[in-house]
Design an enzyme around this catalytic site. Structure first.
Site, short mmCIF file in Angstrom:
data_model
loop_
_atom_site.label_atom_id
_atom_site.label_comp_id
_atom_site.label_asym_id
_atom_site.label_seq_id
_atom_site.Cartn_x
_atom_site.Cartn_y
_atom_site.Cartn_z
N ARG A 43 1.01 -1.09 -0.10
CA ARG A 43 0.11 0.02 0.01
C ARG A 43 1.11 1.02 -0.18
O ARG A 43 2.00 1.16 0.56
CB ARG A 43 -0.98 -0.08 1.08
CG ARG A 43 -1.28 1.06 1.11
CD ARG A 43 -2.48 1.02 2.22
NE ARG A 43 -3.52 2.21 2.92
CZ ARG A 43 -3.09 3.16 3.45
NH1 ARG A 43 -2.21 3.25 4.72
NH2 ARG A 43 -3.57 5.00 3.95
N HIS A 45 -3.21 10.88 1.10
CA HIS A 45 -2.23 10.78 2.39
C HIS A 45 -1.22 11.76 2.44
O HIS A 45 -0.14 12.23 2.90
CB HIS A 45 -1.11 9.66 2.18
CG HIS A 45 -0.86 9.17 3.34
ND1 HIS A 45 -0.98 7.54 3.90
CD2 HIS A 45 -0.23 9.77 4.54
CE1 HIS A 45 -0.79 6.93 4.93
NE2 HIS A 45 0.01 8.33 5.33
N GLU A 75 -7.07 8.94 6.69
CA GLU A 75 -7.60 8.87 8.15
C GLU A 75 -7.48 10.42 7.66
O GLU A 75 -7.29 12.03 8.45
CB GLU A 75 -6.33 9.37 8.89
CG GLU A 75 -5.32 7.96 8.94
CD GLU A 75 -4.10 7.62 9.85
OE1 GLU A 75 -4.13 8.85 10.08
OE2 GLU A 75 -3.14 6.64 9.71
N ASN A 77 -7.24 1.95 10.23
CA ASN A 77 -5.53 2.80 10.55
C ASN A 77 -6.10 2.03 12.04
O ASN A 77 -6.91 3.45 12.82
CB ASN A 77 -4.92 3.53 10.74
CG ASN A 77 -5.01 3.66 8.92
OD1 ASN A 77 -4.50 2.47 8.31
ND2 ASN A 77 -4.13 4.88 8.39
N TYR A 118 -3.53 1.81 15.90
CA TYR A 118 -2.43 1.46 16.82
C TYR A 118 -2.73 1.51 18.34
O TYR A 118 -1.58 1.15 18.78
CB TYR A 118 -1.76 2.88 16.38
CG TYR A 118 -1.63 3.16 15.21
CD1 TYR A 118 -0.36 2.78 15.02
CD2 TYR A 118 -2.19 3.69 13.89
CE1 TYR A 118 0.46 2.76 13.37
CE2 TYR A 118 -1.27 3.58 12.81
CZ TYR A 118 -0.20 3.28 12.60
OH TYR A 118 -0.10 3.31 10.87
N GLU A 144 -2.98 0.06 8.57
CA GLU A 144 -2.24 -0.36 9.40
C GLU A 144 -1.96 -0.39 10.13
O GLU A 144 -3.00 -0.38 11.15
CB GLU A 144 -2.17 1.61 9.71
CG GLU A 144 -1.46 2.20 7.69
CD GLU A 144 -1.39 4.09 8.38
OE1 GLU A 144 -0.99 4.61 9.54
OE2 GLU A 144 -1.74 4.31 7.21
O1 IFM Z 1 2.68 7.53 10.10
C1 IFM Z 1 1.69 7.71 9.88
C2 IFM Z 1 1.29 7.92 8.73
O2 IFM Z 1 1.30 8.12 8.31
C3 IFM Z 1 -0.50 7.45 9.26
N1 IFM Z 1 -1.09 6.47 9.89
C4 IFM Z 1 -0.57 6.48 11.43
C5 IFM Z 1 1.30 6.59 10.65
C6 IFM Z 1 1.89 6.10 12.19
O3 IFM Z 1 2.36 8.10 13.25
#
Ligand code: IFM
Length: 445
Positions: free
Chosen positions: A79, A123, A168, A294, A296, A352
């Site tokens: 990606r 992006h 995002e 995404n 985290y 992600e």
């Molecule tokens: O690096 C970023 C990415 O560009 C978008 N999502 C989160 C990642 C980590 O912060």
């Protein structure tokens, strides 16, 4: 395979992800126009240590080697995002053929290596010329985005089947236009809310354009979703967590599934929403092929005004990444179930997931055991969600290689491949080899 302890469904897609500004460099080569991150990072005080994406990982010149490395490590999908101002230097108008050629060559290289290309159209590197006209806060950017989408999907649509409109939009709108910590660095909540709407609208209008130009296209959008839990069961903590969920998640999820903007958030923002024109909400709720997620971390939310002296029942920790983000894989499981069963997303890709840790290059090796542990625990939660009936179809690790982490510059390393920025040497970390085995076995031992 047969003896894997956690076996993923046949055809589950394993990939890695990057983004144009974070890796390409070549910021003014071959006719590329200036973007908002060029301008933002060239303005002192915005990015840690004065870092910029001018050179980044020099991927623009090294993409053939990077693709060869992905092939060697065994990754099945890649990606990446397209830099809009390489294609249309001023955002609209004349196409820059050299910019298009770069992506066309990259796609050919990937296909020759047996790696499936997944393209993100946006992006975060908006052409600066469009920001000068008001950026995402004004409706004109939507039309320009369609022009760009049309141009690049015509050029690549014969070979690229998987398209993500936006990465995002929360970050673009709120970090860029409300908090000012990302480009374009504005601090205006009303502009941010308008930007959020225009990003979603551009998504809704782009989907049919992509379908028109790309036979058998699979189209989606990627959201950064962060589950928010109250630190205690006190009324005010629960209200604060509901607000945080509205801000981070519902303000984007709800309109995409046809529920409109959540009214609690509209009230909280105090926006008159006059930029929402008749028909917009139907356009945004266009049907797509998948949702990109995404993931985290989660948020543990306190209403510090009223409950600071009460004990918290939910405390964050004990593990955090270098970003200061709590490691909490179970939140991924809960999120995936919510998206499938409450919001009705039947095809989900994790576009992600990954972590920054304090990697050390010792004798030519990076033993990033924390990252392996992080990924392993998240994969296990993804597997659990699939067993629960969630339509999770694939997983992209962020990131293929260390890169420009926005306002943190090069100080945070998310890669499974280490980048020596002095020499541009790529050194696969322990996690890259470990992940290659996961992909080959389609599961965890
Ligand atoms: O690096 C970023 C990415 O560009 C978008 N999502 C989160 C990642 C980590 O912060």
């Amino acid at each position: 395979m047969g003896n894997a302890k956690l076996e993923f469904p046949k055809g589950f897609l394993w990939g890695v992800a990057t983004a144009s500004y974070q890796i390409e460099g070549a910021w003014k080569e071959d006719g590329k126009g200036e973007n908002i991150w060029d301008r933002f990072s060239h303005t002192s005080g915005n990015v840690q240590d004065g870092d910029t994406g001018d050179v980044a990982c020099d991927h623009y010149h090294r993409f053939r080697d990077d693709v060869a490395l992905m092939k060697e490590l065994g990754f099945k999908a890649y990606r990446f995002s397209i830099a809009w101002p390489r294609v249309l230097p001023s955002g609209r108008g004349k196409i820059n053929e050299l910019g298009v050629q770069f992506y066309s060559d990259l796609v050919d290289e990937l296909l020759a290596a047996g790696i499936e290309p997944w393209v993100t159209l946006y992006h975060w590197d908006l052409p600066q010329a469009l920001e000068d006209e008001g950026g995402w806060a004004v409706r004109g950017s939507v039309d320009a985005f369609l022009e760009y989408t049309d141009a690049i999907t015509r050029a690549l649509g014969d070979r690229v089947k998987n398209w993500i409109t936006f990465n995002e939009p929360w970050v673009s709108a709120f970090l860029g236009y409300e908090h000012g910590v990302h480009a374009p660095g504005r601090k205006d909540l009303q502009a941010a809310v308008a930007a959020a709407h225009h990003l979603l609208l551009a998504h809704g209008k782009a989907v049919p354009v992509i379908r028109k130009n790309v036979p058998n296209a699979k189209v989606g959008i990627t959201l950064n979703l962060t589950p928010q839990v109250p630190a205690s069961q006190s009324f005010s903590d629960r209200m604060a967590a509901t607000w945080a969920d509205g801000y981070n998640n519902r303000f984007f999820l709800d309109p995409l599934v046809g529920r409109g903007y959540p009214q609690d958030m509209v009230r909280s923002f105090g926006s008159d929403m006059s930029f929402v024109l008749p028909g917009d909400m139907d356009t945004i709720a266009v049907s797509t092929d998948f949702l990109g997620v995404n993931f985290y971390t989660r948020g543990v939310i306190r209403d510090t005004k009223t409950t600071q002296n009460l004990p918290a029942e939910v405390v964050a920790g004990p593990q955090f990444t270098e970003m200061g983000w709590e490691v909490h894989p179970e939140a991924l499981y809960n999120l995936l179930c919510r998206l499938h069963f409450e919001h009705g997303f039947k095809n989900i890709y994790i576009t992600e997931n990954g972590a920054a840790f304090d990697d050390k290059l010792i004798d030519g090796h990076v033993e990033d055991t924390l990252r392996v542990d992080f990924l392993q625990r998240h994969f296990a939660m993804a597997h659990k969600a699939i067993n629960a009936g969630v339509g999770l179809r694939g997983y992209f690790v962020w990131s293929l290689m260390d890169n420009f982490e926005w306002a943190y510059g090069y100080s945070k390393r998310f890669g499974i491949v280490y980048v020596d920025y002095q020499t541009q040497k790529r050194i696969p970390k322990h996690s890259a080899h470990w992940y290659g085995k996961v992909v080959a076995r389609n599961g965890l031992d």
